[in-house]
Scaffold this active site. Structure first.
Site, mmCIF file in Angstrom:
data_model
loop_
_atom_site.group_PDB
_atom_site.id
_atom_site.type_symbol
_atom_site.label_atom_id
_atom_site.label_comp_id
_atom_site.label_asym_id
_atom_site.label_seq_id
_atom_site.Cartn_x
_atom_site.Cartn_y
_atom_site.Cartn_z
ATOM 1 N N ARG A 39 0.842 -1.204 0.000
ATOM 2 C CA ARG A 39 0.000 0.000 0.000
ATOM 3 C C ARG A 39 0.868 1.243 0.000
ATOM 4 O O ARG A 39 0.605 2.227 -0.689
ATOM 5 C CB ARG A 39 -0.953 -0.013 1.206
ATOM 6 C CG ARG A 39 -1.636 1.331 1.448
ATOM 7 C CD ARG A 39 -2.817 1.278 2.424
ATOM 8 N NE ARG A 39 -2.658 0.361 3.521
ATOM 9 C CZ ARG A 39 -1.901 0.590 4.616
ATOM 10 N NH1 ARG A 39 -1.236 1.720 4.744
ATOM 11 N NH2 ARG A 39 -1.817 -0.324 5.563
ATOM 12 N N TYR A 91 -17.546 17.350 -14.099
ATOM 13 C CA TYR A 91 -17.903 15.931 -14.066
ATOM 14 C C TYR A 91 -18.778 15.659 -12.839
ATOM 15 O O TYR A 91 -18.458 16.090 -11.730
ATOM 16 C CB TYR A 91 -16.628 15.069 -14.021
ATOM 17 C CG TYR A 91 -16.930 13.634 -13.743
ATOM 18 C CD1 TYR A 91 -17.749 12.905 -14.593
ATOM 19 C CD2 TYR A 91 -16.428 12.996 -12.612
ATOM 20 C CE1 TYR A 91 -18.063 11.586 -14.324
ATOM 21 C CE2 TYR A 91 -16.735 11.674 -12.337
ATOM 22 C CZ TYR A 91 -17.559 10.978 -13.201
ATOM 23 O OH TYR A 91 -17.879 9.675 -12.929
ATOM 24 N N ASP A 151 -8.470 19.848 -13.110
ATOM 25 C CA ASP A 151 -8.751 18.502 -13.618
ATOM 26 C C ASP A 151 -8.427 18.529 -15.111
ATOM 27 O O ASP A 151 -9.151 19.136 -15.903
ATOM 28 C CB ASP A 151 -10.227 18.155 -13.356
ATOM 29 C CG ASP A 151 -10.562 16.720 -13.805
ATOM 30 O OD1 ASP A 151 -9.841 16.182 -14.670
ATOM 31 O OD2 ASP A 151 -11.555 16.167 -13.302
ATOM 32 N N LYS A 155 -8.975 7.438 -18.446
ATOM 33 C CA LYS A 155 -9.355 7.993 -19.748
ATOM 34 C C LYS A 155 -8.166 7.966 -20.717
ATOM 35 O O LYS A 155 -7.645 6.909 -20.993
ATOM 36 C CB LYS A 155 -9.941 9.391 -19.521
ATOM 37 C CG LYS A 155 -10.993 9.447 -18.404
ATOM 38 C CD LYS A 155 -12.188 8.586 -18.721
ATOM 39 C CE LYS A 155 -13.376 8.705 -17.808
ATOM 40 N NZ LYS A 155 -13.235 8.407 -16.415
#
Ligand code: PLP
Length: 396
Positions: A64, A116, A188, A213
């Protein structure tokens, strides 16, 4: 500096900062594996790493906290953004959540009124429950932005171009307003990617991505990233990345590294195809309005030309005939697949009002029912135009 005698360090990757974007995409963070010479970075699946002695290990301790395949991706991404650091997450939303850890109760976030829907849901729906104040602002109105910035404002959250209306915000102008203020400017950059737009160089403090994306680019991985220069913010967000634990799997990182290597060639083709499709749509009698920053008719075209290398593969348009006609168009294409998400090599089409942006219906985020969003892929452009033409001709 790396010191071979000191424990708990990673050997720094070769620095390719004097090279062009395309070269950095392929070589930064991708030094051949020292044990085998493999030119492709290994997929390190280990969840834990042996300590040489108590407290002494080779830079990685627990999966992690850090993973060598993730580090390769983070180094590659930081290099492409010409930034000091990058941190990767399990999704774009997890990256946005991690930025949210910078906020204390009472802090205010200014966010685009076109954004978004998942970011809206997180900032307005979730963080407000923890005492964060959110205010919607039209960042194209610089006076309104200046007036909205107050002593409690901690984050100014810009998305450009926006999802789904493709509005363009002048990053440098907003940075000039936030400069000297305690508020951090977050951009963003998911639609533009670091190849087409570099917000840090325009004055932003943090850049965030849904790497699901264009960065991944093949519709086969979900991920997110934050990129920045300030070392104190980087250290804090890295500590929170470990504390909250929304990290990507090693395989997700490996796929994303592979996708990122071809970002430049893909974005050139996405942009060329989208410009041609948007131009075709603009001349079609069934189309009411086209939103594509590459068209001279787009209100943000001049700003986009200044701050973007090309205009990416996202375009949206409104049809005559309302929601009914829009439904018929999105159900009538064959090459353009009716699906959410974007940025893969294959072309997608969707109806934001009923699909991606259904959760912002009735809020200040305006998504018209006759709006159609396209993620224009890298198939042959003539096939794409023929497909959208036949769907429009049958629907409108
Ligand atoms: C502009 C933008 N930002 C953030 C996100 C969220 O990313 P993810 O779906 O990887 O959580 C998306 C997802 O569609 C997006 O389009």
């Amino acid at each position: 500096m790396f010191d071979a005698e000191k424990p708990n360090q990673r050997r720094p990757p070769v620095n390719w900062s004097d090279k062009h974007f395309e070269t950095r995409a392929i070589r930064s963070g991708q030094d051949p594996d020292p044990t085998t010479g493999s030119v492709v970075i290994p997929l390190h699946m280990a969840s834990t790493y042996r300590h040489d002695r108590l407290g002494e290990f080779k830079g990685f301790e627990y999966g992690r906290t850090g993973n060598p395949t993730r580090t390769a991706l983070e180094d590659q991404l930081a290099s492409l953004e010409q930034a000091q650091w990058a941190l990767c997450f399990a999704s774009g939303t997890a990256a946005a959540q991690n930025i949210g850890w910078l906020l204390d109760p009472g802090d205010e976030v200014l966010l685009s009124n076109d954004i978004y829907s998942g970011t809206y849901r997180l900032l307005v729906g979730t963080l407000e429950r923890y005492g964060i104040v959110t205010t919607l602002v039209d960042f194209n109105d610089l006076d309104a932005t200046r007036a909205a910035l107050g002593p409690a404002t901690k984050l100014v959250w810009v998305e450009t171009p926006t999802n789904p209306n493709l509005k363009v915000t002048d990053i440098a102008a907003i940075a000039e307003i936030t400069n000297g203020h305690r508020a951090l400017l977050v951009v963003d950059n998911t639609f533009a990617t670091p190849y087409l737009q570099q917000p840090l160089r325009l004055g932003a403090d943090l850049v965030m991505y849904s790497t699901t994306k264009y960065i991944g680019g093949h519709s086969d991985v979900v991920g997110g990233a934050i990129v920045g220069n300030d070392p104190a913010i980087g250290d804090f967000l890295q500590a929170q990345q470990n504390a909250a634990g929304a990290v990507p799997s090693p395989f997700d990182c490996w796929l994303t590294v592979r996708g990122l290597k071809t970002l430049a060639v893909r974005m050139d083709r996405h942009s060329a195809n989208a410009l041609a499709v948007a131009g075709f749509l603009e001349g079609h009698p069934g189309v009411k309005r086209v939103f594509y920053p590459g068209l001279p008719s787009h209100p943000g075209h001049d700003i986009a030309k200044r701050q973007m290398r090309a205009f990416s593969g996202m375009a949206s348009f409104e049809v005559h005939g309302g929601e009914d006609a829009a439904r018929k168009v999105v159900e009538g294409t064959k090459l353009f697949l009716l699906a959410e998400s974007l940025g893969g090599v294959e072309s997608l089409i969707e109806h934001p009002h009923l699909m991606t942006h259904i959760s912002v219906q009735g809020t200040g985020v305006g998504v018209s029912p006759d709006l159609i969003r396209m993620s224009v892929g890298i198939e042959h452009v003539d096939d794409l135009i023929a497909d959208i033409a036949q769907a429009l001709d049958r629907a409108v």
